[in-house]
Design a protein around this motif. Structure first.
Motif, PDB file in Angstrom:
ATOM      1  N   GLU A   2       0.884  -1.395   0.263  1.00 43.75           N
ATOM      2  CA  GLU A   2      -0.168  -0.028   0.194  1.00 43.75           C
ATOM      3  C   GLU A   2       0.622   1.174   0.164  1.00 43.75           C
ATOM      4  O   GLU A   2       1.760   1.385   0.439  1.00 43.75           O
ATOM      5  N   GLN A   3       0.610   2.450  -0.038  1.00 44.37           N
ATOM      6  CA  GLN A   3       1.066   3.946  -0.280  1.00 44.37           C
ATOM      7  C   GLN A   3       1.152   3.830   0.928  1.00 44.37           C
ATOM      8  O   GLN A   3      -0.303   3.888   2.151  1.00 44.37           O
ATOM      9  N   THR A   4       2.311   4.355   1.369  1.00 50.05           N
ATOM     10  CA  THR A   4       2.608   4.469   2.389  1.00 50.05           C
ATOM     11  C   THR A   4       2.594   6.381   2.975  1.00 50.05           C
ATOM     12  O   THR A   4       3.407   7.234   3.433  1.00 50.05           O
ATOM     13  N   PHE A   5       3.349   7.041   1.489  1.00 50.27           N
ATOM     14  CA  PHE A   5       3.647   8.301   1.396  1.00 50.27           C
ATOM     15  C   PHE A   5       2.432   9.681   1.266  1.00 50.27           C
ATOM     16  O   PHE A   5       1.157   9.117   0.631  1.00 50.27           O
ATOM     17  N   LEU A 220       8.104   9.646  -5.532  1.00 50.62           N
ATOM     18  CA  LEU A 220       7.722   9.821  -4.195  1.00 50.62           C
ATOM     19  C   LEU A 220       5.800   8.408  -4.720  1.00 50.62           C
ATOM     20  O   LEU A 220       5.937   8.250  -3.738  1.00 50.62           O
ATOM     21  N   LEU A 221       5.137   9.149  -5.727  1.00 50.02           N
ATOM     22  CA  LEU A 221       4.214   8.413  -6.077  1.00 50.02           C
ATOM     23  C   LEU A 221       4.505   6.771  -5.989  1.00 50.02           C
ATOM     24  O   LEU A 221       3.218   6.588  -5.996  1.00 50.02           O
ATOM     25  N   SER A 222       5.306   6.375  -7.122  1.00 51.31           N
ATOM     26  CA  SER A 222       5.448   5.220  -7.310  1.00 51.31           C
ATOM     27  C   SER A 222       5.712   4.152  -6.768  1.00 51.31           C
ATOM     28  O   SER A 222       5.868   3.288  -6.934  1.00 51.31           O
ATOM     29  N   ALA A 223       6.936   4.993  -5.977  1.00 51.35           N
ATOM     30  CA  ALA A 223       8.371   3.953  -5.079  1.00 51.35           C
ATOM     31  C   ALA A 223       7.389   2.891  -4.673  1.00 51.35           C
ATOM     32  O   ALA A 223       7.483   1.491  -4.580  1.00 51.35           O
ATOM     33  N   PHE A 224       6.065   2.653  -4.008  1.00 49.39           N
ATOM     34  CA  PHE A 224       5.495   1.587  -3.480  1.00 49.39           C
ATOM     35  C   PHE A 224       5.319   0.845  -4.543  1.00 49.39           C
ATOM     36  O   PHE A 224       5.061  -0.841  -3.989  1.00 49.39           O
ATOM     37  N   LEU A 225       4.582   1.083  -5.854  1.00 52.71           N
ATOM     38  CA  LEU A 225       4.495  -0.497  -6.996  1.00 52.71           C
ATOM     39  C   LEU A 225       6.070  -1.116  -7.465  1.00 52.71           C
ATOM     40  O   LEU A 225       5.075  -1.676  -7.923  1.00 52.71           O
ATOM     41  N   GLU A 226       7.133  -0.373  -7.262  1.00 53.48           N
ATOM     42  CA  GLU A 226       8.128  -0.074  -8.106  1.00 53.48           C
ATOM     43  C   GLU A 226       8.924  -0.648  -6.703  1.00 53.48           C
ATOM     44  O   GLU A 226       9.930  -2.005  -7.186  1.00 53.48           O
ATOM     45  N   LYS A 227       8.317  -0.540  -5.930  1.00 53.93           N
ATOM     46  CA  LYS A 227      10.130  -1.626  -5.041  1.00 53.93           C
ATOM     47  C   LYS A 227       9.922  -3.172  -4.959  1.00 53.93           C
ATOM     48  O   LYS A 227       8.540  -3.596  -5.133  1.00 53.93           O
ATOM     49  N   GLY A 228      10.863  -3.805  -5.299  1.00 52.01           N
ATOM     50  CA  GLY A 228      11.058  -4.916  -5.335  1.00 52.01           C
ATOM     51  C   GLY A 228      10.932  -5.449  -6.920  1.00 52.01           C
ATOM     52  O   GLY A 228      11.360  -6.254  -7.207  1.00 52.01           O
ATOM     53  N   HIS A 229      10.418  -4.309  -7.225  1.00 46.96           N
ATOM     54  CA  HIS A 229      10.326  -4.904  -9.014  1.00 46.96           C
ATOM     55  C   HIS A 229      11.313  -3.855  -9.955  1.00 46.96           C
ATOM     56  O   HIS A 229      11.439  -3.689 -11.237  1.00 46.96           O
ATOM     57  N   ASP A 230      11.331  -2.404  -9.127  1.00 49.88           N
ATOM     58  CA  ASP A 230      12.470  -1.896 -10.302  1.00 49.88           C
ATOM     59  C   ASP A 230      13.127  -1.132  -8.949  1.00 49.88           C
ATOM     60  O   ASP A 230      14.094  -1.407  -8.319  1.00 49.88           O
ATOM     61  N   GLU A 239      16.607   4.010  -0.434  1.00 47.07           N
ATOM     62  CA  GLU A 239      16.024   3.078   1.039  1.00 47.07           C
ATOM     63  C   GLU A 239      17.580   2.284   0.168  1.00 47.07           C
ATOM     64  O   GLU A 239      17.816   2.147   2.112  1.00 47.07           O
ATOM     65  N   HIS A 240      18.138   2.060  -0.409  1.00 46.89           N
ATOM     66  CA  HIS A 240      19.317   0.790  -0.591  1.00 46.89           C
ATOM     67  C   HIS A 240      20.194   1.673  -0.321  1.00 46.89           C
ATOM     68  O   HIS A 240      20.990   1.050   0.239  1.00 46.89           O
ATOM     69  N   ASN A 241      21.089   3.017  -0.995  1.00 49.09           N
ATOM     70  CA  ASN A 241      22.818   3.381  -0.578  1.00 49.09           C
ATOM     71  C   ASN A 241      22.053   3.660   1.096  1.00 49.09           C
ATOM     72  O   ASN A 241      23.692   3.714   1.332  1.00 49.09           O
ATOM     73  N   LYS A 242      21.202   4.506   1.752  1.00 46.04           N
ATOM     74  CA  LYS A 242      21.249   5.057   2.685  1.00 46.04           C
ATOM     75  C   LYS A 242      21.276   3.974   3.258  1.00 46.04           C
ATOM     76  O   LYS A 242      21.292   3.916   5.279  1.00 46.04           O
ATOM     77  N   LYS A 307      -1.909   5.010  -8.765  1.00 47.83           N
ATOM     78  CA  LYS A 307      -2.616   4.742  -6.945  1.00 47.83           C
ATOM     79  C   LYS A 307      -2.726   2.990  -6.853  1.00 47.83           C
ATOM     80  O   LYS A 307      -3.086   2.601  -5.882  1.00 47.83           O
ATOM     81  N   SER A 308      -2.856   2.163  -7.776  1.00 47.75           N
ATOM     82  CA  SER A 308      -2.380   0.630  -7.425  1.00 47.75           C
ATOM     83  C   SER A 308      -1.845  -0.064  -9.289  1.00 47.75           C
ATOM     84  O   SER A 308      -1.881   0.752  -9.906  1.00 47.75           O
ATOM     85  N   ASN A 309      -1.517  -1.291  -8.419  1.00 44.64           N
ATOM     86  CA  ASN A 309      -0.969  -1.939 -10.003  1.00 44.64           C
ATOM     87  C   ASN A 309      -2.239  -2.490 -10.913  1.00 44.64           C
ATOM     88  O   ASN A 309      -2.249  -3.062 -11.815  1.00 44.64           O
ATOM     89  N   ASN A 310      -3.327  -2.791 -10.366  1.00 38.82           N
ATOM     90  CA  ASN A 310      -4.384  -2.433 -11.258  1.00 38.82           C
ATOM     91  C   ASN A 310      -5.001  -0.696 -12.438  1.00 38.82           C
ATOM     92  O   ASN A 310      -5.594  -1.662 -13.403  1.00 38.82           O
ATOM     93  N   GLY A 311      -4.190  -0.243 -11.593  1.00 37.69           N
ATOM     94  CA  GLY A 311      -4.380   1.446 -12.755  1.00 37.69           C
ATOM     95  C   GLY A 311      -2.902   1.560 -14.174  1.00 37.69           C
ATOM     96  O   GLY A 311      -2.999   2.052 -14.719  1.00 37.69           O
ATOM     97  N   HIS A 312      -1.803   0.705 -13.736  1.00 35.29           N
ATOM     98  CA  HIS A 312      -0.810   0.772 -14.753  1.00 35.29           C
ATOM     99  C   HIS A 312      -0.494  -0.601 -15.233  1.00 35.29           C
ATOM    100  O   HIS A 312      -0.412  -1.155 -14.611  1.00 35.29           O
TER     101      HIS A 312
END
Length: 331
Positions: A2-5, A220-230, A239-242, A307-312
């Motif tokens: 889910e979006q956490t931002f 900022l808007l899409s990080a929750f959708l892309e985490k683990g995939h991009d 998140e990775h480098n810091k 907003k969700s994987n269903n929209g992209h």
């Protein structure tokens, strides 16, 4: 995931407006998709129907007239489909797309060989109704800049390997494909700036900041959708480098975004004297401000894309990656 931002954390000192022709152009989008993009999977076409392409252009270019907005929407739809369809393509495929599409947009004596390129033939005609040849040359250079970025992304996206920050920013400025939108913000003023002003260091920095701000907002808007995939997302990079939490990465990305907004505001309020082009430059920069603010407004109210994987559409397109040879048509 889910979006956490908290989207309300994105704040701008820029005005917000909507184009009175947006709904009219939005109503045309479905017809374009059915008529010109029939090669797309059915689920993908339905998602583009709900992307709100016309509303995106209407929010981001509120001062465009109906003819300008139609051309902008044609470019938006083409850019969305190219970006989504070939996100996982090979370097060779991207080069083939570029080699086939750019001569059409540049007005060379070639016949478009695909649905995508036929739209570029129409787009060129529409753009040349309100822009100059020198402007078109800059627009084409920036679209080639985008293709360079897409090629640069491939090894990192393929192996899910994070680049250095320096490399990331270089890639992101290109692949986000905002520089052509910056060109459009100039074109709708009705006056094409001469190259010596368009490429002035201050103007170049403002253009670059516009790219960075919109890219960061998108990340900022899409990080929750892309985490683990991009990996080509500023929040995920941080998140990775810091080696910090996703919440901390959101906070730091927002600080980077806000710093760029402040810098753009400072430049806008301390411009050099551009002589007879001062009024045009001011109108152009106001269009960039409206574009930045309008992008956020569109994402909040008018699209399901972030907003969700269903929209992209990336999931369907990755599962059945389109190849260039599938796009052949007779024109």
């Amino acid at each position: 995931m889910e979006q956490t931002f908290d989207v309300t954390a994105l704040q701008y000192p820029f005005p917000c407006a909507t184009n009175p022709h947006a709904a009219e152009v939005e109503s045309k989008i479905g017809g374009w998709i059915k008529a010109h993009y029939d090669f797309l999977p059915e689920k993908v076409k339905k998602k583009y129907m709900h992307t709100g392409v016309g509303l995106a252009a209407g929010c981001m270019f509120p001062r465009a007239d109906i003819h300008q907005l139609t051309a902008i929407c044609r470019f938006y739809l083409w850019a969305f489909i190219v970006d989504d369809s070939f996100e996982y393509a090979s370097v060779e495929e991207i080069h083939r797309i570029q080699d086939k599409s750019m001569p059409v947009l540049k007005g060379h004596d070639v016949l478009p060989d695909s649905a995508l390129n036929h739209q570029l033939l129409i787009l060129r005609r529409e753009l040349m109704m309100f822009a100059s040849e020198s402007w078109m040359n800059r627009f084409c250079r920036n679209l080639e800049f985008y293709f360079e970025g897409v090629v640069m992304e491939i090894p990192y996206r393929k192996d899910l390997c994070f680049p250095s920050f320096e490399t990331f920013y270089d890639i992101r400025e290109r692949s986000v494909n905002v520089h052509p939108l910056v060109n459009l913000a100039e074109a709708i003023t009705g006056i094409s700036l001469p190259d010596n002003i368009a490429y002035h260091p201050v103007m170049q920095e403002i253009a670059q900041l516009t790219c960075r701000i919109l890219a960061c907002c998108n990340d900022l808007l899409s990080a929750f959708l892309e985490k683990g995939h991009d990996v080509l997302n500023l929040v995920l990079m941080l998140e990775h480098n810091k080696k910090c939490s996703l919440k901390e990465a959101y906070h730091e990305a927002l600080q980077i975004h806000d710093k760029d907004v402040t810098r753009m505001w400072e430049l806008k309020n301390n411009l050099p004297d551009f002589g007879i082009y001062t009024e045009t430059v001011n109108a152009y920069i106001e269009n960039l401000e409206l574009m930045i603010r309008g992008h956020l407004y569109w994402t909040q109210l008018y699209t399901e894309r972030y907003k969700s994987n269903n929209g992209h559409p990336s999931g369907e397109l990755k599962a059945d990656q389109l190849k260039v040879d599938q796009l052949k048509i007779t024109v």
